[in-house]
Motif scaffolding. Structure first.
Motif, PDB file in Angstrom:
ATOM      1  N   ARG A   4       0.830  -1.192   0.000  1.00 46.40           N
ATOM      2  CA  ARG A   4       0.000   0.000   0.000  1.00 46.40           C
ATOM      3  C   ARG A   4       0.868   1.247   0.000  1.00 46.40           C
ATOM      4  NH1 ARG A   4      -4.397  -1.877   4.583  1.00 46.40           N
ATOM      5  NH2 ARG A   4      -5.276  -3.592   3.403  1.00 46.40           N
ATOM      6  N   ALA A  26      -6.676   2.313  -2.981  1.00 44.10           N
ATOM      7  CA  ALA A  26      -8.032   2.107  -2.498  1.00 44.10           C
ATOM      8  C   ALA A  26      -9.085   2.610  -3.467  1.00 44.10           C
ATOM      9  CB  ALA A  26      -8.214   2.805  -1.147  1.00 44.10           C
ATOM     10  N   ASP A  42     -14.408   0.296   0.160  1.00 47.93           N
ATOM     11  CA  ASP A  42     -14.975  -0.341   1.359  1.00 47.93           C
ATOM     12  C   ASP A  42     -15.040  -1.854   1.172  1.00 47.93           C
ATOM     13  OD1 ASP A  42     -16.176   0.002   4.007  1.00 47.93           O
ATOM     14  OD2 ASP A  42     -18.031  -0.703   3.087  1.00 47.93           O
ATOM     15  N   HIS A  98     -19.175  -3.374  10.156  1.00 50.28           N
ATOM     16  CA  HIS A  98     -18.617  -4.662  10.575  1.00 50.28           C
ATOM     17  C   HIS A  98     -19.598  -5.822  10.495  1.00 50.28           C
ATOM     18  CE1 HIS A  98     -20.677  -3.062  14.119  1.00 50.28           C
ATOM     19  NE2 HIS A  98     -20.822  -4.315  14.507  1.00 50.28           N
ATOM     20  N   LYS A 106     -14.472  -2.236   4.821  1.00 51.60           N
ATOM     21  CA  LYS A 106     -13.021  -2.063   4.871  1.00 51.60           C
ATOM     22  C   LYS A 106     -12.596  -0.600   4.865  1.00 51.60           C
ATOM     23  CE  LYS A 106     -13.095  -6.533   4.310  1.00 51.60           C
ATOM     24  NZ  LYS A 106     -12.978  -7.428   5.491  1.00 51.60           N
ATOM     25  N   ALA A 108     -11.985   1.612   7.108  1.00 50.38           N
ATOM     26  CA  ALA A 108     -10.926   2.012   8.035  1.00 50.38           C
ATOM     27  C   ALA A 108      -9.539   1.755   7.443  1.00 50.38           C
ATOM     28  CB  ALA A 108     -11.073   1.264   9.364  1.00 50.38           C
ATOM     29  N   GLU A 109      -9.401   0.666   6.688  1.00 49.13           N
ATOM     30  CA  GLU A 109      -8.120   0.377   6.041  1.00 49.13           C
ATOM     31  C   GLU A 109      -7.790   1.430   4.992  1.00 49.13           C
ATOM     32  OE1 GLU A 109      -8.062  -3.634   4.565  1.00 49.13           O
ATOM     33  OE2 GLU A 109      -9.195  -4.366   6.300  1.00 49.13           O
ATOM     34  N   ALA A 110      -8.791   1.864   4.245  1.00 48.05           N
ATOM     35  CA  ALA A 110      -8.574   2.908   3.253  1.00 48.05           C
ATOM     36  C   ALA A 110      -8.218   4.233   3.919  1.00 48.05           C
ATOM     37  CB  ALA A 110      -9.823   3.066   2.384  1.00 48.05           C
ATOM     38  N   ASP A 112      -6.555   4.589   6.584  1.00 47.76           N
ATOM     39  CA  ASP A 112      -5.167   4.503   7.021  1.00 47.76           C
ATOM     40  C   ASP A 112      -4.196   4.908   5.926  1.00 47.76           C
ATOM     41  OD1 ASP A 112      -5.939   3.663   9.526  1.00 47.76           O
ATOM     42  OD2 ASP A 112      -5.559   1.528   9.147  1.00 47.76           O
ATOM     43  N   THR A 113      -4.513   4.595   4.673  1.00 50.24           N
ATOM     44  CA  THR A 113      -3.591   4.923   3.586  1.00 50.24           C
ATOM     45  C   THR A 113      -3.465   6.430   3.380  1.00 50.24           C
ATOM     46  OG1 THR A 113      -5.258   4.893   1.816  1.00 50.24           O
ATOM     47  CG2 THR A 113      -4.257   2.786   2.428  1.00 50.24           C
TER      48      THR A 113
END
Length: 302
Positions: A4, A26, A42, A98, A106, A108-110, A112-113
């Motif tokens: 990433r 993302a 997401d 969730h 997803k 939250a992962e995006a 983070d980037t």
């Protein structure tokens, strides 16, 4: 394998001319005036073909075959849009959260980037109340994930999902949609600003009622001078049948006839003005254009 971080580095080095999108792991990103607009993944949905094909002519299967899509299982992407401009950080829909599907939720992962946190979000603008757009509103303890945000939804859409009768009229396949929406919207009702067709929601952001997929579905038009981008939500729900035969009914829409009329109206305008659009379930991060071809339309990724 590209990490990433590597993909973020590639994105930062790409051309950043206005309305020229650059790839992000993302999703996609573009600029409009002083606005930076990112689409963030997401994840994706896992659906049986009947969810889309119910009500459509048998020829719809032929269109899917040409796009290499089977009818036993479809996996449309979910693109959440993030806008950053001066002191505001605006999220359009919040993803599935969730507890809807393992393949989605997803966001939250995006985040983070991009180094974004839920606390950074100043506004959340909802297109509609379906689970993949709304259920990411609350955490596992039913607390709002975006504690500093003002929430915005169309009046008709909010009224529909908070009406106690909706659970009895929406149909058995969507009963959980109604229960889940009512519970989540009830938590943030005091923080919700309700809007109508044509309202300027925020400077440079106008609301357009685009009903059919849900009764009060809202699309958002972003403007900077003569340039604009339409965040279409699910008013144009896929890149194949919805473009090639927008007049056909789709099982994904709650009012199929109204949804078809909405698609035809939007595609005519988008193609005529060559306005970029962002679709929640469109490929390549969701950013592209509608082009007329052979009397119908096709989606062109940016």
């Amino acid at each position: 394998m590209i990490s990433r971080r590597s993909l973020m580095t590639l994105a930062a080095a790409a051309v950043t001319a206005p309305l020229a999108p650059r790839r992000l792991w993302a999703g996609n990103t573009l600029t409009l005036g002083g606005m930076q607009i990112d689409t963030l993944s997401d994840g994706f949905l896992t659906l049986h073909g009947s969810f889309l094909l119910d009500g459509a002519p048998p020829e719809a299967t032929d269109i899917l075959t040409r796009y290499g899509i089977g009818t036993d299982q479809m996996t449309p992407p979910c693109n959440v849009t993030l806008l950053r401009d001066a002191d505001r950080v605006v999220l359009f829909d919040v993803g599935a959260g969730h507890d809807f599907m393992p393949s989605a939720g997803k966001l939250a992962e995006a985040f983070d980037t991009l180094g974004i946190t839920p606390e950074d979000i100043t506004h959340v603008l909802f297109t509609h109340g379906h689970p993949d757009h709304l259920w990411g509103l609350l955490d596992e303890f039913d607390d709002p994930i975006f504690p500093n945000a003002e929430f915005v939804m169309g009046q008709a859409e909010f009224d529909y999902w908070t009406d106690p009768e909706t659970v009895n009229t929406i149909g058995a396949a969507r009963t959980t949609f109604a229960v889940g929406a009512a519970r989540r919207l009830g938590v943030i009702a005091d923080q919700m600003r309700l809007i109508a067709d044509g309202d300027e929601v925020l400077p440079g952001i106008a609301a357009h009622l685009t009903p059919g997929h849900t009764p009060g579905h809202i699309a958002y038009e972003l403007r900077s001078g003569s340039e604009g981008v339409l965040i279409a939500g699910d008013a144009i729900g896929n890149h194949h049948i919805a473009f090639e035969r927008p007049d056909w009914h789709s099982g994904s829409d709650q009012d199929a006839e109204t949804a078809a009329a909405t698609r035809l109206r939007l595609l005519d305008r988008l193609a005529s003005e060559q306005m970029p659009l962002i679709g929640f379930h469109l490929p390549g991060g969701g950013i592209g254009r509608a082009e007329r071809t052979d009397g119908t339309y096709r989606f062109v990724e940016s």
